[in-house]
Design a protein around this motif. Structure first.
Motif, short mmCIF file in Angstrom:
data_model
loop_
_atom_site.label_atom_id
_atom_site.label_comp_id
_atom_site.label_asym_id
_atom_site.label_seq_id
_atom_site.Cartn_x
_atom_site.Cartn_y
_atom_site.Cartn_z
N LEU A 18 -16.38 22.02 15.48
CA LEU A 18 -16.28 20.56 15.41
C LEU A 18 -17.39 19.98 14.54
O LEU A 18 -17.14 19.12 13.70
N ARG A 19 -18.63 20.46 14.74
CA ARG A 19 -19.74 19.97 13.92
C ARG A 19 -19.50 20.29 12.45
O ARG A 19 -19.76 19.47 11.57
N ARG A 20 -18.99 21.48 12.18
CA ARG A 20 -18.76 21.90 10.79
C ARG A 20 -17.67 21.08 10.13
O ARG A 20 -17.78 20.69 8.96
N ASP A 21 -16.61 20.80 10.86
CA ASP A 21 -15.42 20.17 10.26
C ASP A 21 -15.42 18.65 10.31
O ASP A 21 -14.76 18.00 9.50
N ARG A 22 -16.18 18.06 11.25
CA ARG A 22 -16.02 16.62 11.48
C ARG A 22 -17.31 15.81 11.38
O ARG A 22 -17.27 14.58 11.39
N ILE A 23 -18.46 16.51 11.30
CA ILE A 23 -19.75 15.80 11.34
C ILE A 23 -20.61 16.23 10.16
O ILE A 23 -20.63 17.39 9.78
N GLY A 24 -21.32 15.27 9.57
CA GLY A 24 -22.29 15.56 8.52
C GLY A 24 -23.69 15.25 8.99
O GLY A 24 -23.88 14.41 9.88
N PHE A 25 -24.67 15.91 8.41
CA PHE A 25 -26.06 15.72 8.82
C PHE A 25 -26.95 15.52 7.61
O PHE A 25 -26.80 16.20 6.59
N ILE A 26 -27.91 14.59 7.73
CA ILE A 26 -28.97 14.41 6.73
C ILE A 26 -30.28 14.36 7.50
O ILE A 26 -30.45 13.51 8.38
N PHE A 27 -31.20 15.25 7.16
CA PHE A 27 -32.46 15.33 7.89
C PHE A 27 -33.63 14.91 7.00
O PHE A 27 -33.52 14.78 5.78
N GLN A 28 -34.79 14.73 7.63
CA GLN A 28 -36.01 14.37 6.90
C GLN A 28 -36.37 15.46 5.90
O GLN A 28 -36.76 15.19 4.78
N ALA A 29 -36.26 16.72 6.35
CA ALA A 29 -36.40 17.85 5.43
C ALA A 29 -35.07 18.02 4.71
O ALA A 29 -34.00 17.92 5.32
N PHE A 30 -35.11 18.25 3.41
CA PHE A 30 -33.88 18.21 2.61
C PHE A 30 -32.96 19.39 2.92
O PHE A 30 -31.74 19.30 2.77
N ASN A 31 -33.54 20.55 3.34
CA ASN A 31 -32.74 21.71 3.73
C ASN A 31 -31.80 22.19 2.63
O ASN A 31 -30.64 22.54 2.88
N LEU A 32 -32.30 22.21 1.39
CA LEU A 32 -31.52 22.75 0.28
C LEU A 32 -31.89 24.20 0.05
O LEU A 32 -33.04 24.60 0.27
N LEU A 33 -30.92 25.00 -0.40
CA LEU A 33 -31.22 26.39 -0.72
C LEU A 33 -31.82 26.46 -2.13
O LEU A 33 -31.19 26.01 -3.09
#
Length: 254
Positions: free
Chosen positions: A91-106
């Motif tokens: 459900l989190r993967r398919d229906r919810i997006g997240f933006i955090f203080q840390a950018f969490n980019l690869l």
């Protein structure tokens, strides 16, 4: 209880009677104390409150990142309280997006690869027309081949915003998304979030301590001592700052 009975048919997420407690006995700490809230679709909601008020805890519970001790949580018409881990992860993967203080980019992926990564992992083909529109909205068209170390902090957070938007989630949660940015870059990112609501129909919930950031929202929810004590519609930075001065009083009388 049906969606109609809850009165949240227009809600992207909802909480009823939510309690979140840590520990037990004398060491028990109540982070959320019987919270009822509806998050409206197609709107930008900010959650504010003093440190320890429960604002991040509420966001984590609404997003299915944390479980509740009592009460019920819905995402759309689906109740998520009691969902098994596998279904909750999907459900989190398919229906919810997240933006955090840390950018969490690869760091080994360029901007466009970071943007499409969640969909690649899920085995979903990106909607190219939508992705192009998102990239235009956040102003990244000239930076797609750049890796994170070739981008400024503001540009990296734009990539994180685009990554959240590109999968077309029902709701996006942001935890202090401009906390690591200077005021100019923060204003840019907040402008993109505002545009994503106005132009792309996105639903956004943002935890922030910053009255200026909150002024970009349609509605501000105020927490104190784990309780929802007030809300403001069409906020301005000045009005938010003025309201925050009364948190102690609100916490005592609510």
């Amino acid at each position: 209880m049906t969606g109609g009975e809850r009165g949240v048919t227009a809600a992207a997420a909802a909480a009823r009677g939510v309690v979140k407690a840590y520990g037990s006995g004398e060491t028990r700490v109540v982070a959320l104390d019987r919270v009822d809230v509806d998050i409206m679709r197609g709107a930008f909601t900010a959650i504010m409150g003093p440190s320890g008020s429960g604002k991040s805890t509420l966001m984590h519970c609404l997003a299915g990142l944390d479980s509740v001790s009592e009460g019920r949580i819905w995402v759309g018409e689906q109740e998520i309280t009691g969902l098994k881990d596998k279904k909750l992860t999907r459900l989190r993967r398919d229906r919810i997006g997240f933006i955090f203080q840390a950018f969490n980019l690869l760091p080994t992926l360029n901007a466009i690869e970071n943007i499409t990564l969640p969909m690649d992992i899920a085995g979903r083909k990106p909607d190219q027309q939508w992705t192009d529109r998102v990239i235009q909205t956040v102003g990244l068209a000239g930076r797609l081949k750049h890796r994170p170390n070739q981008l400024s902090g503001g540009q990296q957070q734009r990539v994180a915003v685009a990554r959240a938007l590109a999968a077309r989630p029902e709701i996006i949660f942001g935890d202090e998304p401009t906390g690591n940015l200077d005021s100019r870059a923060g204003a840019e990112v907040l402008g993109f979030l505002r545009r994503s609501v106005d132009e792309l129909g996105q639903t956004i919930v943002m935890v922030t301590h910053d009255p200026v950031a909150a002024s970009y929202a349609d509605r501000v929810l105020y927490l104190a001592d784990g309780r929802l004590v007030d809300e403001m519609h069409r906020p301005t930075a000045e009005a938010v700052l003025d309201r925050m001065k009364h948190f102690d009083t609100l916490g005592r009388v609510s």
